[in-house]
Design a protein around this motif. Structure first.
Motif, PDB file in Angstrom:
ATOM      1  N   UNK A 213      35.695  36.859   7.195  1.00 13.81           N
ATOM      2  CA  UNK A 213      37.020  36.912   6.580  1.00 13.81           C
ATOM      3  C   UNK A 213      37.657  35.525   6.508  1.00 13.81           C
ATOM      4  N   UNK A 214      37.384  34.673   7.496  1.00 11.40           N
ATOM      5  CA  UNK A 214      37.928  33.316   7.475  1.00 11.40           C
ATOM      6  C   UNK A 214      37.275  32.457   6.402  1.00 11.40           C
ATOM      7  N   UNK A 215      35.939  32.645   6.215  1.00 11.82           N
ATOM      8  CA  UNK A 215      35.166  31.849   5.268  1.00 11.82           C
ATOM      9  C   UNK A 215      35.301  30.350   5.601  1.00 11.82           C
ATOM     10  N   UNK A 216      35.051  29.461   4.636  1.00 12.44           N
ATOM     11  CA  UNK A 216      35.205  28.032   4.890  1.00 12.44           C
ATOM     12  C   UNK A 216      34.243  27.489   5.922  1.00 12.44           C
TER      13      UNK A 216
ATOM     14  N   UNK B 163      39.507  25.179  -0.516  1.00  8.62           N
ATOM     15  CA  UNK B 163      39.463  23.735  -0.238  1.00  8.62           C
ATOM     16  C   UNK B 163      40.465  23.385   0.858  1.00  8.62           C
ATOM     17  N   UNK B 164      41.653  23.975   0.780  1.00  9.52           N
ATOM     18  CA  UNK B 164      42.661  23.738   1.814  1.00  9.52           C
ATOM     19  C   UNK B 164      42.219  24.321   3.152  1.00  9.52           C
ATOM     20  N   UNK B 165      41.532  25.462   3.098  1.00 11.99           N
ATOM     21  CA  UNK B 165      41.044  26.081   4.336  1.00 11.99           C
ATOM     22  C   UNK B 165      40.005  25.199   5.023  1.00 11.99           C
ATOM     23  N   UNK B 166      39.107  24.597   4.229  1.00  9.73           N
ATOM     24  CA  UNK B 166      38.100  23.685   4.789  1.00  9.73           C
ATOM     25  C   UNK B 166      38.781  22.504   5.473  1.00  9.73           C
ATOM     26  N   UNK B 167      39.752  21.910   4.786  1.00  9.98           N
ATOM     27  CA  UNK B 167      40.466  20.774   5.371  1.00  9.98           C
ATOM     28  C   UNK B 167      41.207  21.186   6.637  1.00  9.98           C
ATOM     29  N   UNK B 168      41.773  22.405   6.641  1.00  6.28           N
ATOM     30  CA  UNK B 168      42.479  22.893   7.831  1.00  6.28           C
ATOM     31  C   UNK B 168      41.522  23.058   9.008  1.00  6.28           C
ATOM     32  N   UNK B 169      40.312  23.573   8.745  1.00  6.80           N
ATOM     33  CA  UNK B 169      39.321  23.722   9.812  1.00  6.80           C
ATOM     34  C   UNK B 169      38.990  22.379  10.444  1.00  6.80           C
ATOM     35  N   UNK B 170      38.774  21.376   9.602  1.00  5.87           N
ATOM     36  CA  UNK B 170      38.392  20.075  10.145  1.00  5.87           C
ATOM     37  C   UNK B 170      39.575  19.357  10.793  1.00  5.87           C
TER      38      UNK B 170
ATOM     39  N   UNK C 254      32.180   8.383  23.309  1.00  6.90           N
ATOM     40  CA  UNK C 254      32.204   9.789  22.930  1.00  6.90           C
ATOM     41  C   UNK C 254      32.772  10.042  21.541  1.00  6.90           C
ATOM     42  N   UNK C 255      33.314   9.035  20.911  1.00  6.86           N
ATOM     43  CA  UNK C 255      34.026   9.226  19.649  1.00  6.86           C
ATOM     44  C   UNK C 255      33.089   9.735  18.550  1.00  6.86           C
ATOM     45  N   UNK C 256      33.373  10.956  18.093  1.00  6.74           N
ATOM     46  CA  UNK C 256      32.590  11.529  17.005  1.00  6.74           C
ATOM     47  C   UNK C 256      33.386  11.646  15.727  1.00  6.74           C
ATOM     48  N   UNK C 257      34.461  10.883  15.615  1.00  6.19           N
ATOM     49  CA  UNK C 257      35.350  10.977  14.453  1.00  6.19           C
ATOM     50  C   UNK C 257      34.606  10.750  13.146  1.00  6.19           C
ATOM     51  N   UNK C 258      33.737   9.747  13.107  1.00  9.82           N
ATOM     52  CA  UNK C 258      33.022   9.435  11.868  1.00  9.82           C
ATOM     53  C   UNK C 258      32.123  10.590  11.439  1.00  9.82           C
ATOM     54  N   UNK C 259      31.512  11.293  12.402  1.00 10.44           N
ATOM     55  CA  UNK C 259      30.625  12.406  12.078  1.00 10.44           C
ATOM     56  C   UNK C 259      31.421  13.607  11.573  1.00 10.44           C
ATOM     57  N   UNK C 260      32.554  13.874  12.218  1.00 10.47           N
ATOM     58  CA  UNK C 260      33.416  14.972  11.767  1.00 10.47           C
ATOM     59  C   UNK C 260      33.925  14.695  10.355  1.00 10.47           C
ATOM     60  N   UNK C 261      34.320  13.447  10.106  1.00 11.81           N
ATOM     61  CA  UNK C 261      34.822  13.083   8.776  1.00 11.81           C
ATOM     62  C   UNK C 261      33.712  13.193   7.736  1.00 11.81           C
ATOM     63  N   UNK C 262      32.490  12.837   8.098  1.00  9.57           N
ATOM     64  CA  UNK C 262      31.363  12.971   7.169  1.00  9.57           C
ATOM     65  C   UNK C 262      31.154  14.433   6.794  1.00  9.57           C
ATOM     66  N   UNK C 263      31.172  15.309   7.780  1.00  9.50           N
ATOM     67  CA  UNK C 263      31.028  16.742   7.507  1.00  9.50           C
ATOM     68  C   UNK C 263      32.171  17.249   6.643  1.00  9.50           C
ATOM     69  N   UNK C 264      33.405  16.839   6.989  1.00  8.72           N
ATOM     70  CA  UNK C 264      34.569  17.291   6.221  1.00  8.72           C
ATOM     71  C   UNK C 264      34.449  16.861   4.760  1.00  8.72           C
ATOM     72  N   UNK C 265      34.107  15.599   4.550  1.00  9.32           N
ATOM     73  CA  UNK C 265      34.024  15.071   3.195  1.00  9.32           C
ATOM     74  C   UNK C 265      32.950  15.796   2.386  1.00  9.32           C
ATOM     75  N   UNK C 266      31.779  15.989   2.982  1.00  7.82           N
ATOM     76  CA  UNK C 266      30.684  16.615   2.252  1.00  7.82           C
ATOM     77  C   UNK C 266      30.956  18.089   1.972  1.00  7.82           C
ATOM     78  N   UNK C 267      31.519  18.807   2.942  1.00  9.69           N
ATOM     79  CA  UNK C 267      31.808  20.222   2.712  1.00  9.69           C
ATOM     80  C   UNK C 267      32.966  20.374   1.730  1.00  9.69           C
ATOM     81  N   UNK C 268      33.939  19.452   1.779  1.00 11.68           N
ATOM     82  CA  UNK C 268      35.030  19.505   0.804  1.00 11.68           C
ATOM     83  C   UNK C 268      34.483  19.311  -0.611  1.00 11.68           C
ATOM     84  N   UNK C 269      33.486  18.448  -0.786  1.00 12.24           N
ATOM     85  CA  UNK C 269      32.898  18.224  -2.105  1.00 12.24           C
ATOM     86  C   UNK C 269      32.233  19.481  -2.658  1.00 12.24           C
TER      87      UNK C 269
END
Length: 434
Positions: A59-62, A154-161, A178-193
């Motif tokens: 039901x959440x999808x994204x 698209x907004x839901x994906x951005x909200x998840x990330x 421990x900083x994984x910010x770049x990896x999270x942003x990579x996933x967000x950008x690619x899934x948003x596309x």
């Protein structure tokens, strides 16, 4: 499939759903423990908990649903029965009402489906993380499918990330190590596309060209006059999903044929054109009645730098030919951050290569016995500190998703064949052009 309303979009709404799932999961674990002490069937609690989580993620999808899809593919994460329940997330999420789908199509294409198509089925063929797919027929007789995007996804994906980033900060995972910010942003950008269906159509056309010389690999053709950024029309390919093919109990020859096709479909474009289909969901592969493999859903296609691909290619060629190769120099050239002494880095990379290159070291490899994904996970747990000090560039995230997902699918297929020969042939093709 039960009907579903639009997925929640706001950060707080989606965070609340995740919190509720966490609470349900914790309660399920507690109940399982109590039932075990009482001598009752704990498996029933597991089934109930997994079913609830699957329904909620559907039901959440994204991005939340994509995490559930990944869980359903992991052979070691859940027993087979529970994994089958989670597999519903691959293509059978709760769909939107037919009236809403018709309204979206009319809004996007300027006319209702009954005028745009000779036939249009309001019952979806599949309902996935970002949209659902409907069968249709064009007025010229061609069978097509219409991929319709969920409102607000698209907004839901951005909200998840955004929530993931918030949780990372709250957990204190922001130090240099421990900083994984770049990896999270990579996933967000690619899934948003993936929410841009115009881009997806371009990617599908590019793969049709890449596979034009391989008659046993199919890519559906986009129909631009019936497509927009939120609705995508493609020629229909009929066949069994990988899961359905496996469940049909094919013989050893058929299993190897499909496995060889899968390796070429996923890995081939990486070495020949510096791009990879990075969504390994088994529902994205169809085995046709005449023995071909169709690759579907081009929302998640990652393009790479030429030097990134060249280094990996050189490493594999050396491995295949039994030649020496300086892996540490290679990973540094691709953008790895090496924040430890040379001996430690070389030791870790040797351990990684020993696991990752197993299929390349034997003339015949048996995927039914393959444990590369679980062994790599165990290595990560055993040498966590070293992994944190030898960090890949962000673009490697999507490559890892594609490669590990392909390995999981190959293990599920359980094929046995000449994997080494397949890679030798792939690596002999032209280098990607800059």
């Amino acid at each position: 499939m039960s009907k579903s309303r639009n997925p929640p979009v706001g950060r707080l709404a989606r965070l609340g759903r995740v919190a509720a799932l966490s609470a349900r999961g914790s309660a399920g674990l507690a109940m399982r423990a109590l039932r075990k002490v009482a001598g009752a069937d704990a498996a029933e609690t597991d089934r109930s908990t997994i079913s609830h989580v699957v329904q909620a993620l559907g039901e959440m999808k994204g991005a939340a649903m994509k995490l559930g899809q990944a869980l359903s593919m992991d052979v070691d994460a859940l027993p087979a029965e529970l994994r089958n329940i989670a597999a519903r997330l691959q293509s059978s999420a709760p769909p939107l009402d037919a009236e809403e789908i018709v309204a979206i199509v009319e809004d996007e294409l300027g006319a209702p489906p009954e005028k745009l198509f000779a036939e249009f089925d309001t019952e979806p063929l599949a309902a996935a993380s970002l949209g659902q797919v409907h069968a249709a027929r064009l007025h010229d007789g061609r069978e097509v499918v219409l991929k319709v995007q969920y409102p607000g996804i698209a907004e839901a994906v951005d909200a998840d990330f955004a929530n993931i980033a918030l949780m990372v900060r709250a957990a204190g995972l922001t130090s240099k190590l421990l900083d994984g910010t770049a990896y999270v942003e990579e996933l967000r950008r690619e899934i948003h596309l993936e929410t841009d269906y115009v881009l997806e159509a371009e990617r599908a056309r590019a793969f049709r060209e890449l596979f034009s010389a391989e008659a046993d690999l199919l890519v559906p053709e986009p129909i631009p006059e019936r497509s927009t950024s939120r609705v995508l029309c493609l020629t229909r390919v009929r066949g069994q999903t990988l899961t359905q093919f496996i469940e049909s109990n094919p013989d050893a020859a058929a299993r190897w044929r499909v496995s060889e096709q899968l390796i070429r479909a996923v890995h081939g474009p990486f070495y020949s054109a510096a791009r990879i289909h990075a969504d390994p969901n088994p529902g994205n592969f169809l085995v046709t009645a005449d023995g071909k493999l169709a690759l579907l859903d081009y929302g998640c296609v990652k393009s790479f730098r030429e030097d990134f691909v060249a280094t990996i290619r050189d490493c594999l060629i050396a491995e295949l030919n039994g030649q020496p190769y300086d892996v540490l120099a290679g990973v540094r050239a691709t953008g790895f951050v090496v924040d430890t002494d040379e001996a430690t880095a070389r030791g870790l990379l040797a351990d990684i290569m020993a696991i990752a290159s197993r299929p390349l070291r034997a003339n015949v490899y048996d995927y039914a016995l393959d444990t590369t994904v679980s062994d790599m996970r165990a290595l990560g747990l055993r040498r966590t500190k070293d992994f944190l000090r030898v960090r890949p560039p962000a673009e490697a995230v999507m490559l890892g998703r594609a490669v590990s997902g392909c390995a999981q699918n190959l293990r599920a297929l359980g094929a046995r064949g000449e994997v080494r020969a397949v890679y030798l042939k792939m690596l002999q093709r032209r280098r990607p052009e800059g």
